[in-house]
Design a protein around this motif. Structure first.
Motif, PDB file in Angstrom:
ATOM      1  N   PHE A   1       0.905  -1.287  -0.142  1.00 18.40           N
ATOM      2  CA  PHE A   1      -0.024  -0.010   0.140  1.00 18.40           C
ATOM      3  C   PHE A   1       0.949   1.265  -0.033  1.00 18.40           C
ATOM      4  O   PHE A   1       0.261   2.271  -0.256  1.00 18.40           O
ATOM      5  CB  PHE A   1      -0.728  -0.092   1.207  1.00 18.40           C
ATOM      6  N   ARG A   2       2.395   1.143   0.279  1.00 21.39           N
ATOM      7  CA  ARG A   2       3.118   2.379   0.517  1.00 21.39           C
ATOM      8  C   ARG A   2       2.866   3.111  -0.945  1.00 21.39           C
ATOM      9  O   ARG A   2       2.737   4.317  -0.934  1.00 21.39           O
ATOM     10  CB  ARG A   2       4.395   1.956   0.637  1.00 21.39           C
ATOM     11  N   ARG A   3       3.129   2.572  -2.105  1.00 17.17           N
ATOM     12  CA  ARG A   3       3.347   3.257  -3.330  1.00 17.17           C
ATOM     13  C   ARG A   3       1.837   4.022  -3.561  1.00 17.17           C
ATOM     14  O   ARG A   3       1.828   5.087  -3.845  1.00 17.17           O
ATOM     15  CB  ARG A   3       3.505   2.434  -4.668  1.00 17.17           C
ATOM     16  N   LEU A   4       0.949   3.379  -3.308  1.00 17.47           N
ATOM     17  CA  LEU A   4      -0.539   3.859  -3.443  1.00 17.47           C
ATOM     18  C   LEU A   4      -0.797   5.073  -2.491  1.00 17.47           C
ATOM     19  O   LEU A   4      -1.267   6.122  -3.175  1.00 17.47           O
ATOM     20  CB  LEU A   4      -1.640   2.850  -3.232  1.00 17.47           C
ATOM     21  N   LEU A   5      -0.305   5.005  -1.432  1.00 18.86           N
ATOM     22  CA  LEU A   5      -0.563   6.021  -0.383  1.00 18.86           C
ATOM     23  C   LEU A   5       0.348   7.166  -0.743  1.00 18.86           C
ATOM     24  O   LEU A   5       0.058   8.398  -0.853  1.00 18.86           O
ATOM     25  CB  LEU A   5      -0.409   5.744   1.138  1.00 18.86           C
ATOM     26  N   GLY A   6       1.842   7.045  -1.353  1.00 17.10           N
ATOM     27  CA  GLY A   6       2.550   7.966  -1.604  1.00 17.10           C
ATOM     28  C   GLY A   6       2.091   8.640  -2.915  1.00 17.10           C
ATOM     29  O   GLY A   6       2.137  10.054  -2.862  1.00 17.10           O
ATOM     30  N   LEU A   7       1.557   8.108  -3.839  1.00 15.94           N
ATOM     31  CA  LEU A   7       1.158   8.676  -5.188  1.00 15.94           C
ATOM     32  C   LEU A   7      -0.134   9.401  -4.788  1.00 15.94           C
ATOM     33  O   LEU A   7      -0.257  10.591  -5.372  1.00 15.94           O
ATOM     34  CB  LEU A   7       0.690   7.499  -5.892  1.00 15.94           C
ATOM     35  N   PHE A   8      -1.258   9.153  -3.757  1.00 15.83           N
ATOM     36  CA  PHE A   8      -2.199   9.864  -3.512  1.00 15.83           C
ATOM     37  C   PHE A   8      -1.726  11.137  -2.903  1.00 15.83           C
ATOM     38  O   PHE A   8      -2.275  12.149  -2.838  1.00 15.83           O
ATOM     39  CB  PHE A   8      -3.291   9.104  -2.578  1.00 15.83           C
ATOM     40  N   ALA A   9      -0.637  10.936  -1.974  1.00 15.40           N
ATOM     41  CA  ALA A   9      -0.111  12.534  -1.231  1.00 15.40           C
ATOM     42  C   ALA A   9       0.252  13.180  -2.196  1.00 15.40           C
ATOM     43  O   ALA A   9      -0.039  14.227  -2.183  1.00 15.40           O
ATOM     44  CB  ALA A   9       0.955  11.775  -0.312  1.00 15.40           C
ATOM     45  N   PHE A  10       1.220  12.670  -3.188  1.00 19.13           N
ATOM     46  CA  PHE A  10       1.418  13.511  -4.145  1.00 19.13           C
ATOM     47  C   PHE A  10       0.395  14.272  -5.184  1.00 19.13           C
ATOM     48  O   PHE A  10       0.464  15.440  -5.669  1.00 19.13           O
ATOM     49  CB  PHE A  10       2.427  12.710  -5.464  1.00 19.13           C
ATOM     50  N   PHE A  11      -0.498  13.289  -5.360  1.00 21.23           N
ATOM     51  CA  PHE A  11      -1.849  13.757  -5.891  1.00 21.23           C
ATOM     52  C   PHE A  11      -2.448  14.970  -5.409  1.00 21.23           C
ATOM     53  O   PHE A  11      -2.674  16.157  -6.213  1.00 21.23           O
ATOM     54  CB  PHE A  11      -2.955  12.764  -6.038  1.00 21.23           C
ATOM     55  N   TYR A  12      -2.767  14.812  -3.974  1.00 19.15           N
ATOM     56  CA  TYR A  12      -3.443  15.857  -3.328  1.00 19.15           C
ATOM     57  C   TYR A  12      -2.229  17.081  -3.171  1.00 19.15           C
ATOM     58  O   TYR A  12      -2.705  18.352  -3.133  1.00 19.15           O
ATOM     59  CB  TYR A  12      -3.618  15.474  -1.923  1.00 19.15           C
ATOM     60  N   ALA A  13      -0.999  16.962  -3.159  1.00 22.40           N
ATOM     61  CA  ALA A  13      -0.307  17.928  -2.981  1.00 22.40           C
ATOM     62  C   ALA A  13      -0.122  18.611  -4.513  1.00 22.40           C
ATOM     63  O   ALA A  13       0.031  20.109  -4.516  1.00 22.40           O
ATOM     64  CB  ALA A  13       1.484  17.303  -2.796  1.00 22.40           C
ATOM     65  N   THR A  14      -0.140  18.066  -5.490  1.00 20.03           N
ATOM     66  CA  THR A  14      -0.362  18.783  -6.946  1.00 20.03           C
ATOM     67  C   THR A  14      -1.629  19.475  -6.908  1.00 20.03           C
ATOM     68  O   THR A  14      -1.569  20.465  -7.512  1.00 20.03           O
ATOM     69  CB  THR A  14      -0.385  17.522  -7.841  1.00 20.03           C
ATOM     70  N   LEU A  15      -2.682  18.810  -6.320  1.00 17.16           N
ATOM     71  CA  LEU A  15      -4.099  19.557  -6.450  1.00 17.16           C
ATOM     72  C   LEU A  15      -3.843  21.078  -5.643  1.00 17.16           C
ATOM     73  O   LEU A  15      -4.458  22.125  -6.194  1.00 17.16           O
ATOM     74  CB  LEU A  15      -5.317  18.938  -5.989  1.00 17.16           C
ATOM     75  N   HIS A  16      -3.209  20.756  -4.636  1.00 18.84           N
ATOM     76  CA  HIS A  16      -2.980  21.778  -3.679  1.00 18.84           C
ATOM     77  C   HIS A  16      -1.952  23.074  -4.337  1.00 18.84           C
ATOM     78  O   HIS A  16      -2.442  24.432  -4.424  1.00 18.84           O
ATOM     79  CB  HIS A  16      -2.095  21.264  -2.455  1.00 18.84           C
ATOM     80  N   LEU A  17      -1.199  22.462  -5.087  1.00 20.17           N
ATOM     81  CA  LEU A  17      -0.312  23.406  -5.688  1.00 20.17           C
ATOM     82  C   LEU A  17      -0.994  24.174  -6.975  1.00 20.17           C
ATOM     83  O   LEU A  17      -0.868  25.452  -7.169  1.00 20.17           O
ATOM     84  CB  LEU A  17       0.654  22.695  -6.589  1.00 20.17           C
ATOM     85  N   LEU A  18      -1.966  23.396  -7.629  1.00 19.27           N
ATOM     86  CA  LEU A  18      -2.793  23.877  -8.695  1.00 19.27           C
ATOM     87  C   LEU A  18      -3.985  25.088  -8.191  1.00 19.27           C
ATOM     88  O   LEU A  18      -4.156  26.010  -8.573  1.00 19.27           O
ATOM     89  CB  LEU A  18      -3.436  22.910  -9.451  1.00 19.27           C
ATOM     90  N   THR A  19      -4.201  24.693  -7.068  1.00 13.03           N
ATOM     91  CA  THR A  19      -5.271  25.801  -6.191  1.00 13.03           C
ATOM     92  C   THR A  19      -4.322  26.968  -5.938  1.00 13.03           C
ATOM     93  O   THR A  19      -4.922  28.027  -6.187  1.00 13.03           O
ATOM     94  CB  THR A  19      -5.633  25.272  -5.005  1.00 13.03           C
ATOM     95  N   TRP A  20      -3.445  26.730  -5.640  1.00  7.76           N
ATOM     96  CA  TRP A  20      -2.212  28.269  -5.522  1.00  7.76           C
ATOM     97  C   TRP A  20      -2.336  28.847  -6.623  1.00  7.76           C
ATOM     98  O   TRP A  20      -2.119  29.979  -6.953  1.00  7.76           O
ATOM     99  CB  TRP A  20      -1.013  27.571  -4.803  1.00  7.76           C
TER     100      TRP A  20
END
Ligand code: HEM
Length: 214
Positions: free
Chosen positions: A75-94
């Protein structure tokens, strides 16, 4: 672990990770993002990114402590990729809602606001980890190089937590919980490696040497 159980667990993790996004979309559709939608979206995506990053970091020490939980690695890769996905959504919001897609405003913000500098550092450190998360990349790089690169995740987590502290108003302690979790994880890593080495040395010293001439 049975394949069907693994598939069920993976589905549940996918659903849990998609939860914050579905909640944000639902709030957007029902116009319940609150008086400051930009704030709501930024905070929800930022917190989710940081929490998922911490959960992905818990897996390694947990597996070392409880070997029967070694399946958690799946599950580590899945969780890591979702963390990156939300960080990217966060960046795009900014980029979109804070800076209005204006590169000058972005550069000015990165230079002026140290919490944005720290946030950007965290995202830039997560990028190569996301890009090399495929089996192909692991094969291409070789396990040793891949593991070395993926130690950057700890730096990204530290930058994410610093970003969180620098953006809260002074005296606000909301980031304290996630800071304690990260501190424990950072301490656990060398301690568990040392314990494992000690165990290996003890095991090799108790192994009775083969009688001479065998
Ligand atoms: C890519 C560069 C990033 C930028 C430009 C950025 C920008 C921001 C901004 C503007 C805020 C809200 C500040 C406010 O309204 O007071 C914020 C909050 C936050 N960001 Fe970031 N951020 C970035 C990366 C990250 C990353 C990679 C993470 C996590 C891994 C993260 C986690 C957070 C958290 C946890 C908060 C606070 C949320 C809260 O107080 O509830 N950010 N960020």
């Amino acid at each position: 672990m049975k394949r069907s159980t693994l598939i069920l667990l993976k589905t549940l993790v996918w659903l849990a990770c998609l939860g914050p996004l579905v909640w944000l979309l639902w709030c957007a559709v029902t116009n319940t993002l609150g008086p400051d939608p930009t704030h709501t979206i930024t905070f929800a995506t930022g917190r989710t990114a940081l929490r998922l990053l911490m959960i992905s970091l818990v897996i390694t020490p947990l597996r070392r402590l409880i070997p029967s939980l070694s399946w958690l690695i799946k599950f580590r890769r899945l969780l890591g990729l979702f963390a990156f996905f939300y960080a990217t959504l966060h960046l795009l919001t900014w980029i979109g809602l804070y800076a209005g897609f204006d590169p000058n405003a972005m550069v000015a913000d990165i230079i002026k606001r140290r919490y944005v500098t720290a946030g950007m550092t965290a995202w830039v450190l997560l990028l190569p980890l996301a890009l090399t998360s495929t089996n192909w990349a692991i094969r291409k790089m070789g396990g040793k190089n891949w593991n070395r690169l993926h130690r950057l995740v700890y730096l990204a987590a530290i930058a994410g937590v610093v970003h969180y502290w620098w953006q809260v108003k002074s005296g606000v302690l909301t980031p304290i919980q996630i800071t304690v979790v990260l501190a424990v994880l950072l301490i656990a890593r060398p301690v568990l490696s040392w314990m494992q080495r000690r165990k290996a040395v003890a095991a090799s010293s108790t192994r009775t040497p083969a009688p001479a001439g065998d």
